[in-house]
Design a protein around this motif. Structure first.
Motif, PDB file in Angstrom:
ATOM      1  N   THR A  68       0.827  -1.206   0.000  1.00 12.58           N
ATOM      2  CA  THR A  68       0.000   0.000   0.000  1.00 12.58           C
ATOM      3  C   THR A  68       0.863   1.258   0.000  1.00 12.58           C
ATOM      4  O   THR A  68       0.588   2.218  -0.722  1.00 12.58           O
ATOM      5  CB  THR A  68      -0.943   0.007   1.223  1.00 12.58           C
ATOM      6  OG1 THR A  68      -1.748  -1.178   1.195  1.00 12.58           O
ATOM      7  CG2 THR A  68      -1.858   1.222   1.206  1.00 12.58           C
ATOM      8  N   PHE A  69       1.930   1.236   0.796  1.00 10.99           N
ATOM      9  CA  PHE A  69       2.857   2.379   0.804  1.00 10.99           C
ATOM     10  C   PHE A  69       3.590   2.481  -0.531  1.00 10.99           C
ATOM     11  O   PHE A  69       3.774   3.577  -1.068  1.00 10.99           O
ATOM     12  CB  PHE A  69       3.864   2.230   1.945  1.00 10.99           C
ATOM     13  CG  PHE A  69       3.279   2.430   3.314  1.00 10.99           C
ATOM     14  CD1 PHE A  69       3.101   3.705   3.834  1.00 10.99           C
ATOM     15  CD2 PHE A  69       2.908   1.344   4.094  1.00 10.99           C
ATOM     16  CE1 PHE A  69       2.562   3.895   5.105  1.00 10.99           C
ATOM     17  CE2 PHE A  69       2.367   1.518   5.353  1.00 10.99           C
ATOM     18  CZ  PHE A  69       2.192   2.798   5.866  1.00 10.99           C
ATOM     19  N   LEU A  70       4.020   1.336  -1.075  1.00  6.41           N
ATOM     20  CA  LEU A  70       4.791   1.343  -2.325  1.00  6.41           C
ATOM     21  C   LEU A  70       3.960   1.859  -3.492  1.00  6.41           C
ATOM     22  O   LEU A  70       4.449   2.646  -4.309  1.00  6.41           O
ATOM     23  CB  LEU A  70       5.290  -0.075  -2.639  1.00  6.41           C
ATOM     24  CG  LEU A  70       6.287  -0.690  -1.656  1.00  6.41           C
ATOM     25  CD1 LEU A  70       6.652  -2.099  -2.100  1.00  6.41           C
ATOM     26  CD2 LEU A  70       7.535   0.178  -1.526  1.00  6.41           C
ATOM     27  N   LEU A  77       7.232  -1.446  -8.870  1.00  9.70           N
ATOM     28  CA  LEU A  77       8.148  -2.397  -9.493  1.00  9.70           C
ATOM     29  C   LEU A  77       9.356  -2.737  -8.620  1.00  9.70           C
ATOM     30  O   LEU A  77      10.165  -3.582  -9.004  1.00  9.70           O
ATOM     31  CB  LEU A  77       8.638  -1.836 -10.840  1.00  9.70           C
ATOM     32  CG  LEU A  77       7.576  -1.773 -11.943  1.00  9.70           C
ATOM     33  CD1 LEU A  77       8.178  -1.202 -13.223  1.00  9.70           C
ATOM     34  CD2 LEU A  77       6.990  -3.152 -12.211  1.00  9.70           C
ATOM     35  N   ILE A  78       9.480  -2.101  -7.467  1.00  5.04           N
ATOM     36  CA  ILE A  78      10.633  -2.413  -6.618  1.00  5.04           C
ATOM     37  C   ILE A  78      10.573  -3.852  -6.114  1.00  5.04           C
ATOM     38  O   ILE A  78      11.596  -4.499  -5.900  1.00  5.04           O
ATOM     39  CB  ILE A  78      10.739  -1.432  -5.428  1.00  5.04           C
ATOM     40  CG1 ILE A  78      12.114  -1.577  -4.753  1.00  5.04           C
ATOM     41  CG2 ILE A  78       9.616  -1.665  -4.413  1.00  5.04           C
ATOM     42  CD1 ILE A  78      12.371  -0.536  -3.684  1.00  5.04           C
ATOM     43  N   GLY A  79       9.360  -4.390  -5.960  1.00  9.98           N
ATOM     44  CA  GLY A  79       9.220  -5.782  -5.534  1.00  9.98           C
ATOM     45  C   GLY A  79       9.822  -6.731  -6.542  1.00  9.98           C
ATOM     46  O   GLY A  79      10.466  -7.729  -6.184  1.00  9.98           O
ATOM     47  N   ASP A  80       9.646  -6.432  -7.827  1.00  4.14           N
ATOM     48  CA  ASP A  80      10.211  -7.268  -8.876  1.00  4.14           C
ATOM     49  C   ASP A  80      11.731  -7.216  -8.842  1.00  4.14           C
ATOM     50  O   ASP A  80      12.414  -8.239  -8.992  1.00  4.14           O
ATOM     51  CB  ASP A  80       9.689  -6.794 -10.238  1.00  4.14           C
ATOM     52  CG  ASP A  80       9.822  -7.861 -11.305  1.00  4.14           C
ATOM     53  OD1 ASP A  80       9.751  -9.057 -10.963  1.00  4.14           O
ATOM     54  OD2 ASP A  80      10.010  -7.509 -12.481  1.00  4.14           O
ATOM     55  N   ARG A 221      14.661   4.161   3.590  1.00  4.39           N
ATOM     56  CA  ARG A 221      15.474   2.945   3.702  1.00  4.39           C
ATOM     57  C   ARG A 221      14.744   1.872   4.506  1.00  4.39           C
ATOM     58  O   ARG A 221      14.841   0.682   4.185  1.00  4.39           O
ATOM     59  CB  ARG A 221      16.829   3.269   4.341  1.00  4.39           C
ATOM     60  CG  ARG A 221      17.716   4.104   3.433  1.00  4.39           C
ATOM     61  CD  ARG A 221      19.015   4.513   4.085  1.00  4.39           C
ATOM     62  NE  ARG A 221      19.798   5.354   3.198  1.00  4.39           N
ATOM     63  CZ  ARG A 221      20.927   5.954   3.536  1.00  4.39           C
ATOM     64  NH1 ARG A 221      21.407   5.818   4.775  1.00  4.39           N
ATOM     65  NH2 ARG A 221      21.588   6.696   2.662  1.00  4.39           N
ATOM     66  N   VAL A 222      14.037   2.292   5.542  1.00  4.79           N
ATOM     67  CA  VAL A 222      13.234   1.330   6.306  1.00  4.79           C
ATOM     68  C   VAL A 222      12.206   0.660   5.397  1.00  4.79           C
ATOM     69  O   VAL A 222      12.023  -0.560   5.425  1.00  4.79           O
ATOM     70  CB  VAL A 222      12.521   2.034   7.490  1.00  4.79           C
ATOM     71  CG1 VAL A 222      11.447   1.122   8.090  1.00  4.79           C
ATOM     72  CG2 VAL A 222      13.531   2.429   8.557  1.00  4.79           C
ATOM     73  N   MET A 223      11.557   1.454   4.543  1.00  4.11           N
ATOM     74  CA  MET A 223      10.527   0.910   3.661  1.00  4.11           C
ATOM     75  C   MET A 223      11.099  -0.097   2.668  1.00  4.11           C
ATOM     76  O   MET A 223      10.527  -1.166   2.450  1.00  4.11           O
ATOM     77  CB  MET A 223       9.830   2.057   2.924  1.00  4.11           C
ATOM     78  CG  MET A 223       8.735   1.619   1.955  1.00  4.11           C
ATOM     79  SD  MET A 223       7.497   0.514   2.687  1.00  4.11           S
ATOM     80  CE  MET A 223       6.851   1.547   3.994  1.00  4.11           C
ATOM     81  N   VAL A 224      12.234   0.212   2.052  1.00  2.00           N
ATOM     82  CA  VAL A 224      12.788  -0.727   1.066  1.00  2.00           C
ATOM     83  C   VAL A 224      13.317  -1.992   1.746  1.00  2.00           C
ATOM     84  O   VAL A 224      13.243  -3.088   1.173  1.00  2.00           O
ATOM     85  CB  VAL A 224      13.896  -0.066   0.209  1.00  2.00           C
ATOM     86  CG1 VAL A 224      13.319   1.017  -0.664  1.00  2.00           C
ATOM     87  CG2 VAL A 224      15.047   0.458   1.048  1.00  2.00           C
ATOM     88  N   LEU A 247       2.384  -7.703  -3.882  1.00  2.00           N
ATOM     89  CA  LEU A 247       2.613  -6.363  -3.349  1.00  2.00           C
ATOM     90  C   LEU A 247       1.729  -5.325  -4.030  1.00  2.00           C
ATOM     91  O   LEU A 247       1.489  -4.248  -3.485  1.00  2.00           O
ATOM     92  CB  LEU A 247       4.081  -5.960  -3.546  1.00  2.00           C
ATOM     93  CG  LEU A 247       5.127  -6.643  -2.662  1.00  2.00           C
ATOM     94  CD1 LEU A 247       6.512  -6.421  -3.234  1.00  2.00           C
ATOM     95  CD2 LEU A 247       5.048  -6.136  -1.237  1.00  2.00           C
ATOM     96  N   VAL A 248       1.232  -5.663  -5.229  1.00  2.30           N
ATOM     97  CA  VAL A 248       0.569  -4.659  -6.054  1.00  2.30           C
ATOM     98  C   VAL A 248      -0.909  -4.954  -6.303  1.00  2.30           C
ATOM     99  O   VAL A 248      -1.774  -4.088  -6.102  1.00  2.30           O
ATOM    100  CB  VAL A 248       1.300  -4.519  -7.407  1.00  2.30           C
ATOM    101  CG1 VAL A 248       0.580  -3.519  -8.305  1.00  2.30           C
ATOM    102  CG2 VAL A 248       2.743  -4.111  -7.200  1.00  2.30           C
ATOM    103  N   VAL A 249      -1.226  -6.188  -6.745  1.00  5.17           N
ATOM    104  CA  VAL A 249      -2.579  -6.490  -7.231  1.00  5.17           C
ATOM    105  C   VAL A 249      -3.649  -6.304  -6.151  1.00  5.17           C
ATOM    106  O   VAL A 249      -4.665  -5.634  -6.398  1.00  5.17           O
ATOM    107  CB  VAL A 249      -2.639  -7.911  -7.834  1.00  5.17           C
ATOM    108  CG1 VAL A 249      -4.058  -8.231  -8.312  1.00  5.17           C
ATOM    109  CG2 VAL A 249      -1.655  -8.029  -8.998  1.00  5.17           C
TER     110      VAL A 249
END
Length: 331
Positions: A68-70, A77-80, A221-224, A247-249
């Motif tokens: 939700t934050f991302l 796309l950071i999850g990928d 940095r905490v989030m990533v 993380l997205v759908v």
């Protein structure tokens, strides 16, 4: 059950650290066996399915909690990118075990490598003034390249078991991996609970957050890093290729029917849990890969959410009187 727990305690220092979580897993299995006696559902009679369901339920909370934050930060796309570097971490663990016989868990090396990669994404972006998608692309390609090189160096020992990390596998969720996931789950939920307000502020207005004294760099940095932990945890049943979808759908689906950030967060968790449970059940009875089925179910739920959101929007528009019908003398 007590004999199994005792054997795990004797296996090594990591198992000793994870002992409380093994105990929780044994309680969970007892509950699942009780549910099997009550419902007669076939898949509930297997312990590996007990672990898979528990891991899935944890993923259903962790992924949308971070996602939700991302999504609101336009970092979907950071999850990928981190999934591909987590794959490199798995390859590192398998390589160390195959060449040096260290006996380290590939998921632990995946956690370490994914967290380092998450920090590199932020550092590259800060040091070079590059956009986040540039640093993500660099880290993604580097991580996947490292993984493929390590596999090619010891193809005989690594290639056999690598498919389970690429595509996920319900039957390979071991007690150790499930216990590690529970640790990650606790870290992620506790961190979000403690830093929610700061993360929310940074997500929607970094400039105002910095002016108010919040360390934007630190919370980014905490989030990533939290994203890296989610990716590694979800990789067990989703696989590297599909892990970013969770993380997205569900978050995208929740955004169609929610009116606030908090509501979106809660609805995304509900949608994710629904996708996970339906996906695991359908994959078991259909003999299909769990990760793929879960994502397809999540996309189907997203489609329904979009339709529901459009209907809700249309109903709202219909309930608003036309401008010409409002008497200006009432203002």
């Amino acid at each position: 059950m007590h004999v199994e727990l005792f054997a795990l305690l004797q296996a090594g220092p990591l198992d000793a650290v994870l002992a409380p979580f093994y105990w929780l897993l044994s309680l969970w299995s007892k509950a699942m066996f009780g549910l099997y006696d009550a419902t007669g559902l076939e898949f509930l009679q297997y312990q590996f399915m007990h672990r898979a369901i528990l891991v899935g339920l944890c993923i259903g909370v962790m992924a949308p909690l971070i996602g939700t934050f991302l999504v609101h930060r336009q970092l979907a796309l950071i999850g990928d990118a981190l999934a591909h570097t987590a794959f490199a971490g798995v390859a590192v663990g398998l390589f160390l075990n195959g060449v040096f016989s260290l006996g380290v868990s590939p998921y632990l090396t995946a956690v370490v490598v994914a967290v380092i990669a998450a920090l590199l994404i932020e550092l590259i972006s800060e040091a070079t003034d590059a956009y986040n998608d540039v640093s993500m692309a660099i880290v993604l390609s580097t991580g996947f390249a490292l993984g493929t090189v390590l596999i090619s160096l010891n193809a005989g020992g690594l290639a056999v078991g690598i498919n389970q990390y690429l595509f996920g596998n319900l039957s390979t969720v071991s007690a150790e991996n499930a216990a590690i996931l529970l640790v990650l789950f606790g870290i992620i939920v506790a961190t979000i609970a403690l830093t929610r307000n700061q993360l929310l502020y940074v997500t929607f207005d970094e400039t105002a957050a910095a002016v108010s004294g919040i360390s934007v760099t630190w919370y980014n940095r905490v989030m990533v890093m939290l994203t890296a932990l989610v990716v590694v945890g979800a990789m067990q049943i989703m696989g590297v290729i599909l892990v970013a979808a969770m993380l997205v759908v569900p978050v995208a689906g929740a955004a169609q029917v929610s009116k606030s950030f908090t509501q979106s967060l809660l609805v995304s968790v509900v949608l994710a849990e629904l996708a996970v449970l339906l996906g695991i059940g359908l994959s078991y009875y259909g003999g299909a890969t769990a990760g793929g089925v879960i994502v397809l179910v999540a996309v189907a739920i997203y489609t329904v959410s979009v339709i529901a959101g459009k209907l809700q929007e249309r109903a709202s528009d219909d309930s608003v009187p036309e401008l010409g019908s409002i008497d200006s003398s009432d203002a």
